[in-house]
Design an enzyme around this catalytic site. Structure first.
Site, PDB file in Angstrom:
ATOM      1  N   CYS A 173       0.702  -1.320  -0.064  1.00 23.18           N
ATOM      2  CA  CYS A 173       0.108  -0.223   0.022  1.00 23.18           C
ATOM      3  C   CYS A 173       0.898   1.309  -0.317  1.00 23.18           C
ATOM      4  CB  CYS A 173      -0.569   0.270   1.204  1.00 23.18           C
ATOM      5  SG  CYS A 173      -0.322   0.157   2.745  1.00 23.18           S
ATOM      6  N   HIS A 195      -2.161   1.548   7.145  1.00 20.42           N
ATOM      7  CA  HIS A 195      -2.506   1.213   6.021  1.00 20.42           C
ATOM      8  C   HIS A 195      -3.005   2.289   4.719  1.00 20.42           C
ATOM      9  CE1 HIS A 195      -3.801  -1.217   2.418  1.00 20.42           C
ATOM     10  NE2 HIS A 195      -5.364  -0.515   2.927  1.00 20.42           N
ATOM     11  N   HIS A 233      -5.432   1.230  -3.411  1.00 22.14           N
ATOM     12  CA  HIS A 233      -4.635   1.009  -2.507  1.00 22.14           C
ATOM     13  C   HIS A 233      -4.500  -0.473  -3.029  1.00 22.14           C
ATOM     14  CE1 HIS A 233      -7.777  -1.674  -0.453  1.00 22.14           C
ATOM     15  NE2 HIS A 233      -8.771  -1.072  -0.852  1.00 22.14           N
TER      16      HIS A 233
END
Length: 185
Positions: free
Chosen positions: A88, A141, A157
């Site tokens: 990510c 993330h 992502h």
């Protein structure tokens, strides 16, 4: 006498190996300099061709989003930053770097950059940060906002199971894991 001749031959053969190594290293160094020059010239050509592809009517955010979208479908690879595998933060890092915006390589460090903004103020090109509950109680993330439609935010992502994908923030999992939004540009 034979022993002395034998010892002299061995000494000469060892010294011969050593001098040939030096010659190889010198030759390698000179080709390395030539290669650097060629690479530098090629980099300028590549840079010019990349700049030619940037459409002046598009904003930097639109160009970054377009760049990130080329990785859609790429498999997940921890620490990855190429089409052979991407994580990510690697996706966000490389997408911004392609347009001369240098960010930290790790999502929790990225979350210290730019301005924190509320969800109602986000726009395309902004970053979303998440705490998915893995290992630490901190951001782990990141996603790049690519679209906002009907109060729902679409972001690109990389996930461990599906690789580089787009998701919607209103999905239960992502809404629960959402931590903050930041504007870099």
């Amino acid at each position: 006498m034979k022993k002395i001749v034998f010892i002299i031959i061995i000494i000469l053969s060892f010294s011969g190996c050593k001098s040939s190594k030096r010659a190889k290293n010198k030759k390698k160094a000179s080709t390395e300099i030539i290669n650097r020059k060629i690479i530098s010239e090629n980099a300028n050509t590549v840079e010019n061709s990349i700049n030619d592809k940037i459409e002046p009517s598009k904003s930097k955010a639109e160009n970054i989003i377009e760049y990130a979208k080329q990785f859609e479908g790429v498999r997940y690879k921890w620490g990855g930053t190429t089409k052979s595998g991407m994580d990510c933060s690697g996706l966000v890092y490389e997408s911004f770097r392609a347009y001369d915006v240098i960010l930290p390589r790790i999502s929790r460090d990225m979350a210290k950059r730019g301005d924190k903004i509320s969800l109602k103020d986000v726009s395309t090109g902004d970053l979303l940060f998440f705490n998915t509950g893995n290992r630490r109680n901190s951001i782990n993330h990141v996603g790049l906002i690519i679209n906002i439609r009907d109060n729902n935010i679409e972001f690109i992502h990389a996930t461990t199971n599906n690789g580089v994908i787009t998701s919607w923030l209103n999905e239960d999992y992502w809404l629960k894991a959402f931590t903050e939004a930041r504007r870099i540009l």
